[in-house]
Write an enzyme that holds these catalytic residues in place. Structure first.
Site, PDB file in Angstrom:
ATOM      1  CG  HIS A  30      -0.293   0.033   2.531  1.00 42.25           C
ATOM      2  ND1 HIS A  30       0.533  -0.968   3.003  1.00 42.25           N
ATOM      3  CD2 HIS A  30      -0.323   0.974   3.520  1.00 42.25           C
ATOM      4  CE1 HIS A  30       0.962  -0.662   4.219  1.00 42.25           C
ATOM      5  NE2 HIS A  30       0.470   0.518   4.543  1.00 42.25           N
ATOM      6  CG  ASP A  85       5.017   2.771   7.382  1.00 43.36           C
ATOM      7  OD1 ASP A  85       4.146   3.101   6.555  1.00 43.36           O
ATOM      8  OD2 ASP A  85       4.783   2.009   8.345  1.00 43.36           O
ATOM      9  CG  HIS A  86       4.403  -0.021   4.023  1.00 40.38           C
ATOM     10  ND1 HIS A  86       4.457  -1.385   4.239  1.00 40.38           N
ATOM     11  CD2 HIS A  86       3.891   0.515   5.155  1.00 40.38           C
ATOM     12  CE1 HIS A  86       3.989  -1.656   5.445  1.00 40.38           C
ATOM     13  NE2 HIS A  86       3.635  -0.511   6.016  1.00 40.38           N
TER      14      HIS A  86
END
Length: 301
Positions: free
Chosen positions: A61, A65-66
């Protein structure tokens, strides 16, 4: 075989001893990266891995933080000399999100190809097959299962029955199909039933769901979010669309996986190992992830 390296196991924000979320899977020199949190290219160097062989980048997603490490990661690929195309996959809005981030990396020496995942489809990276399943988070989110199939054993009796010339047996085993003297031969003419392959599944961030259990079913390794271990954080996990340690363990048990790695720890969770005893009461073969945690998964004998 598949080499799995958990590059970063942190959630929400990086810490001095914990990189943000990312995981690398390599098979026969070709690599798939799942998520790319801030500093992923540095985490790879710390784990003695190279960014250049990454052919496919998959996002669960689009929370920072990804994905916030993507521009730097792509620039590092270019600096290592990559010129071959790179495919980036993820939920709806993928291309818009990536192009916005890459405003600060405008002159890459390779083409970016996009695979926006809406309906059922399978991605490929060499011999690896990558499927996805819906997760349940505060925004659209998906998990991934990466599989390495294994063909059946060579059956000489079947080859003879199907009039397959002996001189092409070894080539047929290796390549799967051969054209010889005007006839097209395929491996199913000489092989038995497919044998058990290798399956690695990855899911973060999400509440536990039936779709996840089905998607990760019978995985050899299930890497799953465990944002919190403390029972008093359950209400917060539900509110924000995250998973508790015990919920990840229950999901692993229900799906019949072989091994569970917990990841995506809250910055407040400084000692994840302290939550393992309760987890192992639900699913004994559970382990806490850590940056650089690596395993090589091989076919069964």
């Amino acid at each position: 075989m598949i080499d799995v390296t958990l590059l970063g196991c942190g959630g929400m924000m990086p810490m001095k001893d914990r990189w943000l979320t990312s995981c690398l899977l390599t098979c026969d020199g070709r690599s798939v990266l799942i998520d790319c949190g801030e500093g992923t290219q540095i985490a790879m160097k710390c784990a003695s891995r190279r960014v250049k062989p990454v052919e496919l980048i998959c996002f669960t997603h689009f929370h920072a933080d990804h994905i916030s490490g993507l521009p730097g990661f792509l620039l590092s690929m270019g600096n290592e000399g990559r010129t071959e195309p790179v495919t980036i996959a993820g939920p709806r809005g993928l291309e818009r999100t990536v192009r916005s981030l890459c405003v600060i990396a405008p002159a890459l020496p390779f083409e970016i190809r996009f695979a926006e995942l809406k309906d059922e489809q399978t991605l490929h990276c060499g011999e690896l097959e990558i499927d996805f399943f819906k997760a349940r988070h505060s925004i659209e989110c998906i998990g991934y299962s990466v599989s390495l199939k294994r063909q059946g054993k060579f059956d000489p009796e079947k080859a003879v029955q199907n009039n397959v010339p002996k001189r092409i047996w070894s080539t047929l085993q290796k390549n799967g199909e051969v054209d010889y003297e005007g006839v097209h031969y395929t491996f199913d003419m000489v092989g038995g039933k497919p044998r058990k392959g290798i399956k690695v599944s990855y899911c973060t961030d999400s509440r536990p769901t039936e779709r996840i259990a089905e998607g990760v079913k019978e995985s050899d390794l299930f890497i799953c979010e465990g944002l919190y271990s403390e029972a008093d954080k359950t209400e917060r996990a539900i509110k924000t669309g995250h998973m508790m340690f015990c919920e990840a363990a229950s999901l692993a048990a229900k799906a019949g996986v072989r091994e569970l790695w917990l990841t995506h720890f809250s910055p407040a969770l400084t000692e994840p190992q302290e939550g393992l005893p309760a987890v192992r009461e639900i699913f004994p073969n559970a382990h806490c992830g850590f940056d650089g945690k690596t395993v090589t998964l091989n076919f069964e004998d």
